[in-house]
Each structure stands twice: as C-alpha cells, then as structure tokens.
Enzyme design. Structure first.
Site, PDB file in Angstrom:
ATOM      1  N   LYS A  56      24.885-101.017   0.114  1.00  0.00           N
ATOM      2  CA  LYS A  56      25.874-100.144  -0.651  1.00  0.00           C
ATOM      3  C   LYS A  56      26.121 -98.846  -0.051  1.00  0.00           C
ATOM      4  CE  LYS A  56      25.839-100.847  -5.302  1.00  0.00           C
ATOM      5  NZ  LYS A  56      25.972-100.558  -6.794  1.00  0.00           N
ATOM      6  N   ARG A  68      25.328-110.925  -6.764  1.00  0.00           N
ATOM      7  CA  ARG A  68      24.196-110.978  -5.981  1.00  0.00           C
ATOM      8  C   ARG A  68      24.214-112.250  -5.010  1.00  0.00           C
ATOM      9  NH1 ARG A  68      23.808-106.916  -8.231  1.00  0.00           N
ATOM     10  NH2 ARG A  68      21.848-105.800  -9.143  1.00  0.00           N
ATOM     11  N   ARG A  78      28.834 -98.245 -13.215  1.00  0.00           N
ATOM     12  CA  ARG A  78      29.369 -98.955 -14.426  1.00  0.00           C
ATOM     13  C   ARG A  78      28.336 -99.071 -15.386  1.00  0.00           C
ATOM     14  NH1 ARG A  78      31.623-104.292 -13.115  1.00  0.00           N
ATOM     15  NH2 ARG A  78      29.544-104.596 -11.779  1.00  0.00           N
TER      16      ARG A  78
HETATM   17  P1  ATP Z   1      25.297-103.700  -8.820  1.00  0.00           P
HETATM   18  O1  ATP Z   1      24.921-102.767  -8.072  1.00  0.00           O
HETATM   19  O2  ATP Z   1      23.904-103.804  -9.895  1.00  0.00           O
HETATM   20  O3  ATP Z   1      25.780-105.005  -8.425  1.00  0.00           O
HETATM   21  P2  ATP Z   1      27.486-102.363  -9.757  1.00  0.00           P
HETATM   22  O4  ATP Z   1      27.773-102.546  -8.398  1.00  0.00           O
HETATM   23  O5  ATP Z   1      28.291-102.427 -11.079  1.00  0.00           O
HETATM   24  O6  ATP Z   1      26.201-103.163 -10.035  1.00  0.00           O
HETATM   25  P3  ATP Z   1      27.298 -99.755 -10.180  1.00  0.00           P
HETATM   26  O7  ATP Z   1      27.207 -99.799 -11.685  1.00  0.00           O
HETATM   27  O8  ATP Z   1      28.553 -99.505  -9.726  1.00  0.00           O
HETATM   28  O9  ATP Z   1      26.660-101.009  -9.497  1.00  0.00           O
HETATM   29  O10 ATP Z   1      26.375 -98.386  -9.574  1.00  0.00           O
HETATM   30  C1  ATP Z   1      25.266 -97.922 -10.006  1.00  0.00           C
HETATM   31  C2  ATP Z   1      24.153 -98.518  -9.338  1.00  0.00           C
HETATM   32  O11 ATP Z   1      24.213 -98.170  -7.981  1.00  0.00           O
HETATM   33  C3  ATP Z   1      22.686 -98.002  -9.601  1.00  0.00           C
HETATM   34  O12 ATP Z   1      22.193 -98.799 -10.741  1.00  0.00           O
HETATM   35  C4  ATP Z   1      21.852 -97.947  -8.483  1.00  0.00           C
HETATM   36  O13 ATP Z   1      21.257 -99.096  -8.301  1.00  0.00           O
HETATM   37  C5  ATP Z   1      23.006 -98.105  -7.375  1.00  0.00           C
HETATM   38  N1  ATP Z   1      22.797 -96.336  -6.835  1.00  0.00           N
HETATM   39  C6  ATP Z   1      22.881 -95.471  -7.404  1.00  0.00           C
HETATM   40  N2  ATP Z   1      22.995 -94.361  -6.751  1.00  0.00           N
HETATM   41  C7  ATP Z   1      23.343 -94.634  -5.399  1.00  0.00           C
HETATM   42  C8  ATP Z   1      23.788 -94.285  -4.192  1.00  0.00           C
HETATM   43  N3  ATP Z   1      23.979 -93.078  -4.082  1.00  0.00           N
HETATM   44  N4  ATP Z   1      23.984 -95.182  -3.190  1.00  0.00           N
HETATM   45  C9  ATP Z   1      23.843 -96.521  -3.299  1.00  0.00           C
HETATM   46  N5  ATP Z   1      23.608 -97.075  -4.402  1.00  0.00           N
HETATM   47  C10 ATP Z   1      23.426 -96.304  -5.565  1.00  0.00           C
END
Ligand code: ATP
Length: 265
Positions: free
Chosen positions: A129, A263, A65
C-alpha cells in the site's frame, strides 16, 4: 536523499493549479487530528460554501475505513482531504472512492511512479500500500450532499512508522523529492476534473480506466468480512457501479464494498 520538507503553501499551490481547481479554497496546517474530521465538522453548521482542500503536514488521528488507523509522519507523508458538493443521489457515490483512485493513480503514474488500484480504495506500488483513500459523506443544512475525500500517501517511510503499521507498505521517494506544492497542485487539478465529471456521469465512464489499473487482476482473491473469508474467486475487474466482480465456479459474483477487505488468496 533530498526530501522536500517545507509546509504546503496554499498560494503556491493555487498558482500551479489547472482551471479545474480554480474555485477550490486551499488551507494548510502543520498538524491536526484528521483532515476528514475537520471538514466533516463544518457541514452541520453550513460552513462549507464550496469545495475546500485541507492539507496537514501530519495527522495525529488519521483514519482508514471503519475507524482503522492511518499513520503519517511529518515530512514523510502527504495527507489531505477535499470537501466537494454532489448532485447525488447518495447511492451513486458508492463508486466515488474508485474514481478518486483513478485520478490519483493516473497523476502519480504521469510523474513516473507506476501504481495499481486495489479494490476498493488503495493505491499499491510494488505489491504494497502506497496510499489510502477514505470517502465520508454528509448533508448540509440546505440539503446539499457533500463528500469529504481523504487521501494519505507515503512519500518516505520511516522505519519506526513501518514497524507500527506492522504490514508491508510502500513509499515513493521520487515524489518526496518533488516540490510539495507542485505535487499537491497536480493531484488537486486531476481530482477536481474527475469529481466534476463523476458528478455528471457517475462511475460508469471510469470503469475501464479503473480496470486497466487493477491490482491482482485474474488472480485468486478472498473477500474478508471481520477476518472471515466471505467469498473467493478470481479478480475480474469492477462493474459500472464500482462493485468488484469475482469469477467463481458458480458464475460471476458482484461484491459491494461495505466494510469487506480484499486479500490475495
Ligand atoms: P485492508 O487494508 O485491510 O484491505 P482497507 O484497505 O480498507 O483494508 P483502510 O481501512 O483503508 O484499509 O486503511 C487502514 C489500514 O491501512 C490500517 O489498518 C493499516 O493496516 C494500514 N495503514 C495504516 N497506515 C498506513 C500507511 N501510512 N501506509 C500503508 N498502510 C497503512
């Protein structure tokens, strides 16, 4: 560990799909910038006639995002996007990332990998994640509303990639050992069934399924907006529109996803 590394084979995926996905065109490429960007680029010229699944073995400019990066590595990651037309209206799609989360989480759980959903758009395993979902929307020249639903899932996690991400991440080596085409077919079949239902009903019927999978349920959480804490409360599931409910001393508050991040407090 044996890991399936062959490129996805559209014909093999098609052969394994359920009827729900029989009308989906399937494409596979070894590498692209972003499968979401590829499909979105076809919208303005009216090049999408029906649902399309585009899988890349690796994305060089995968996005989360708000333009945040999503990293992947050849053979280690599952990255795909599904373009799907909707009746609309656009506001109804606010709950779509959550319904997609339900589809992906239930499929992965059925393969023996229990996961939870972190509002609004992540699959969590062992508290970190495992997969991210990115839904982007656009309108075709004929006025039809489309969503492009991207998913990146970590099958294995090379040390170098984990270091670049710089926060705790999960992977699913069990899924990495599966036939990749079978895995994609199962995910696509469930996803297609959920999207068809969502188009008729919106998010409300998925609410309880999402809540049953919620990560951090009942725990104190912070809502961050550009790094600053905007709201605090106990995570209390989502409402019929997919908004996060927080129990606070002042009562229950509903949070719209927008670009806020969740978080543990
Ligand atoms: P947050 O993770 O900060 O709560 P979000 O859930 O919206 O925000 P996204 O924007 O959907 O997160 O995903 C991008 C974030 O996920 C990146 O900023 C990085 O921290 C993390 N990320 C990037 N690649 C991976 C991966 N392969 N596996 C897990 N996390 C990743």
């Amino acid at each position: 560990m044996t890991v399936s590394t062959s490129l996805p084979d559209p014909a093999a995926i098609r052969a394994r799909c359920a009827a729900s996905a029989s009308h989906v065109v399937i494409e596979a490429v070894p590498e692209t910038g972003s499968t979401n960007a590829d499909l979105l680029a076809r919208l303005p010229a009216g090049e999408l006639a029906g649902p399309v699944l585009r899988i890349a073995d690796v994305q060089t400019a995968g996005r989360g995002r708000a333009g945040r990066p999503w990293l992947s590595a050849p053979g280690a990651s599952l990255t795909f996007s599904l373009a799907w037309p909707f009746k609309g209206p656009l506001q109804r799609l606010a709950g779509l990332p959550l319904a997609v989360g339900v589809a992906l989480a239930e499929t992965v759980a059925s393969l023996g990998v229990p996961v939870q959903l972190k509002w609004p758009n992540d699959l969590m395993k062992d508290g970190a994640k495992l997969a991210g979902i990115l839904v982007e929307t656009g309108t075709a020249p004929d006025g039809v509303l489309w969503a492009v639903i991207g998913c990146g899932m970590n099958l294995t996690m090379p040390d170098e990639m984990e270091a670049r991400i710089g926060r705790a991440v999960s992977s699913a080596p069990w899924l990495a050992r599966m036939d990749r085409d079978e895995l994609v077919a199962l995910l696509l079949s469930r996803l297609a069934a959920v999207l068809a239902e969502f188009d008729d009903t919106g998010f409300a019927p998925f609410r309880e399924r999402w809540n049953a999978l919620q990560a951090w349920r009942g725990q104190p959480v912070n809502i961050l907006d550009h790094g600053a804490v905007r709201q605090q409360g106990l995570a209390a599931g989502v409402d019929d529109a997919g908004r996060l409910l927080l129990d606070t001393p002042a009562g229950t508050v509903a949070v719209l996803s927008g670009d806020v991040s969740l978080r543990l407090a």
